[in-house]
Motif scaffolding. Structure first.
Motif, PDB file in Angstrom:
ATOM      1  N   ALA A  42       0.856  -1.190   0.000  1.00 40.56           N
ATOM      2  CA  ALA A  42       0.000   0.000   0.000  1.00 40.56           C
ATOM      3  C   ALA A  42       0.888   1.235   0.000  1.00 40.56           C
ATOM      4  O   ALA A  42       2.061   1.177   0.381  1.00 40.56           O
ATOM      5  N   VAL A  43       0.314   2.357  -0.478  1.00 39.37           N
ATOM      6  CA  VAL A  43       1.007   3.645  -0.476  1.00 39.37           C
ATOM      7  C   VAL A  43       0.264   4.566   0.494  1.00 39.37           C
ATOM      8  O   VAL A  43      -0.965   4.662   0.445  1.00 39.37           O
ATOM      9  N   LEU A  44       1.020   5.204   1.383  1.00 42.13           N
ATOM     10  CA  LEU A  44       0.428   6.110   2.374  1.00 42.13           C
ATOM     11  C   LEU A  44       0.883   7.533   2.077  1.00 42.13           C
ATOM     12  O   LEU A  44       2.080   7.781   1.888  1.00 42.13           O
ATOM     13  N   PRO A  73      -0.373   0.163  -5.864  1.00 45.82           N
ATOM     14  CA  PRO A  73      -1.084  -0.490  -4.759  1.00 45.82           C
ATOM     15  C   PRO A  73      -2.117   0.457  -4.154  1.00 45.82           C
ATOM     16  O   PRO A  73      -2.122   1.653  -4.458  1.00 45.82           O
ATOM     17  N   PRO A  74      -3.009  -0.070  -3.321  1.00 50.45           N
ATOM     18  CA  PRO A  74      -4.025   0.793  -2.711  1.00 50.45           C
ATOM     19  C   PRO A  74      -3.403   2.024  -2.073  1.00 50.45           C
ATOM     20  O   PRO A  74      -2.339   1.952  -1.464  1.00 50.45           O
ATOM     21  N   CYS A 140      -0.570  -6.093   4.849  1.00 49.20           N
ATOM     22  CA  CYS A 140       0.458  -5.346   4.113  1.00 49.20           C
ATOM     23  C   CYS A 140       1.825  -5.599   4.762  1.00 49.20           C
ATOM     24  O   CYS A 140       2.025  -5.299   5.931  1.00 49.20           O
ATOM     25  N   ALA A 141       2.751  -6.140   3.973  1.00 47.76           N
ATOM     26  CA  ALA A 141       4.081  -6.427   4.534  1.00 47.76           C
ATOM     27  C   ALA A 141       4.990  -5.202   4.463  1.00 47.76           C
ATOM     28  O   ALA A 141       5.879  -5.024   5.282  1.00 47.76           O
ATOM     29  N   ARG A 142       4.781  -4.382   3.426  1.00 49.86           N
ATOM     30  CA  ARG A 142       5.597  -3.169   3.282  1.00 49.86           C
ATOM     31  C   ARG A 142       4.700  -1.998   2.897  1.00 49.86           C
ATOM     32  O   ARG A 142       3.948  -2.062   1.918  1.00 49.86           O
ATOM     33  N   LEU A 143       4.783  -0.929   3.677  1.00 46.22           N
ATOM     34  CA  LEU A 143       3.994   0.277   3.419  1.00 46.22           C
ATOM     35  C   LEU A 143       4.948   1.348   2.899  1.00 46.22           C
ATOM     36  O   LEU A 143       5.959   1.664   3.538  1.00 46.22           O
ATOM     37  N   LEU A 144       4.622   1.894   1.724  1.00 48.80           N
ATOM     38  CA  LEU A 144       5.469   2.934   1.124  1.00 48.80           C
ATOM     39  C   LEU A 144       4.859   4.301   1.407  1.00 48.80           C
ATOM     40  O   LEU A 144       3.721   4.575   1.020  1.00 48.80           O
ATOM     41  N   VAL A 145       5.610   5.164   2.091  1.00 48.06           N
ATOM     42  CA  VAL A 145       5.143   6.508   2.419  1.00 48.06           C
ATOM     43  C   VAL A 145       5.712   7.459   1.369  1.00 48.06           C
ATOM     44  O   VAL A 145       6.921   7.547   1.189  1.00 48.06           O
ATOM     45  N   GLU A 146       4.820   8.169   0.672  1.00 45.92           N
ATOM     46  CA  GLU A 146       5.286   9.067  -0.392  1.00 45.92           C
ATOM     47  C   GLU A 146       5.173  10.529   0.032  1.00 45.92           C
ATOM     48  O   GLU A 146       5.015  11.411  -0.808  1.00 45.92           O
ATOM     49  N   GLY A 147       5.252  10.802   1.328  1.00 48.75           N
ATOM     50  CA  GLY A 147       5.312  12.175   1.791  1.00 48.75           C
ATOM     51  C   GLY A 147       3.973  12.698   2.225  1.00 48.75           C
ATOM     52  O   GLY A 147       2.976  11.990   2.241  1.00 48.75           O
ATOM     53  N   GLY A 148       4.073  14.002   2.618  1.00 42.81           N
ATOM     54  CA  GLY A 148       5.278  14.816   2.660  1.00 42.81           C
ATOM     55  C   GLY A 148       5.974  14.726   4.022  1.00 42.81           C
ATOM     56  O   GLY A 148       5.774  13.790   4.782  1.00 42.81           O
ATOM     57  N   TRP A 149       6.762  15.762   4.294  1.00 40.81           N
ATOM     58  CA  TRP A 149       7.546  15.751   5.521  1.00 40.81           C
ATOM     59  C   TRP A 149       6.672  15.655   6.774  1.00 40.81           C
ATOM     60  O   TRP A 149       7.055  15.058   7.768  1.00 40.81           O
TER      61      TRP A 149
END
Ligand code: NAP
Length: 223
Positions: A42-44, A73-74, A140-149
């Motif tokens: 998933a993307v957060l 991903p979601p 979800c085994a890996r969560l990708l954080v695309e920001g921001g700060w």
């Protein structure tokens, strides 16, 4: 669940530009982001990031012609606001089997144009905690954080961030970035100073970089 973040920043410390962040990071940054998305469950993103540049389910060919088309991903969006005013850059969500879930307060109103596909988990609890719990529960085994700060800081404050992948872009974006302004198309013109990296050294966890100006055109086109 492993939580990793990916962010592009300019030499003058900006993460915002007149165009999408995926543009000013350059081709190498986009390729890494695509690879990270492919490995994530998933993307957060923060609500402010989603409002500025809603992330389409596929990297668009006109933004990143070299990137392979892959479903995203979601997408999980966290906000403490009742409303998000989105820029009209959400082409690619509707009709593409995209999954967007907002984690928001009780009174949250789903933005126009996303009602047919978006889900909302409203609660009085902290939306970031709710999103992390939901991602875990979904396996979800890996969560990708695309920001921001702001979101990355909130995760580091919880001791929840496992890795930060930072792309330092050889640019000074100056004062021309207007993230709330209208899109200037797939190749936005920016008042940008582009620099060339001459040397890079790492010592004691710090990185020492030597740049020289590559060109100082008032309006450099980012390719
Ligand atoms: N260069 C890049 O790679 C890159 C990547 C992403 C974004 N950006 C840029 O970064 C800018 C946005 O960054 P930002 O730092 O202002 O915002 P952000 O990280 O997108 O915003 C933090 C968001 O998280 C929400 N949130 C929910 N729960 C939270 C909690 N417990 N703690 C903290 N925040 C919580 C906040 O809600 P509230 O709004 O209700 O406080 C806010 O919407 C945009 O201009 C975007 O274009 C750049």
């Amino acid at each position: 669940m492993e939580i990793i973040a990916h962010l592009a920043v300019s030499l003058d410390g900006r993460t915002e530009a007149a165009g999408p962040p995926a543009m000013f990071g350059g081709a190498g940054d986009r390729a890494r982001m695509v690879a990270r998305r492919a490995s994530a469950g998933a993307v957060l993103v923060g609500g402010r990031t989603f409002s500025t540049w809603p992330i389409p389910p596929e990297l668009r060919r006109d933004w990143a012609p070299e990137a392979p088309l892959r479903p995203t991903p979601p997408t999980l969006v966290v906000t403490r606001q009742d409303r998000l005013e989105l820029r009209p850059v959400r082409r690619g969500f509707v009709g593409a089997d995209a999954s967007v879930t907002f984690f928001a307060p009780d009174g949250f109103v789903v933005p126009d144009g996303l009602r047919s596909i978006a889900q909302v988990q409203r609660s009085a609890a902290d939306p970031l905690d709710a999103a992390l719990r939901a991602a875990e529960a979904a396996g979800c085994a890996r969560l990708l954080v695309e920001g921001g700060w702001g979101l990355i800081r909130a995760l580091t404050a919880r001791g929840a961030l496992d890795a930060l992948h930072l792309t330092l872009c050889p640019l000074c974006l100056g004062g021309s970035a207007s993230p709330g302004g209208p899109s200037s198309g797939p190749h936005p013109e920016m008042d940008t100073l582009r620099l060339r990296l001459v040397t890079a050294e790492a010592e004691g966890g710090a990185v020492f970089l030597h740049f020289v100006p590559e060109r100082s055109a008032a309006s450099a086109t980012l390719a």
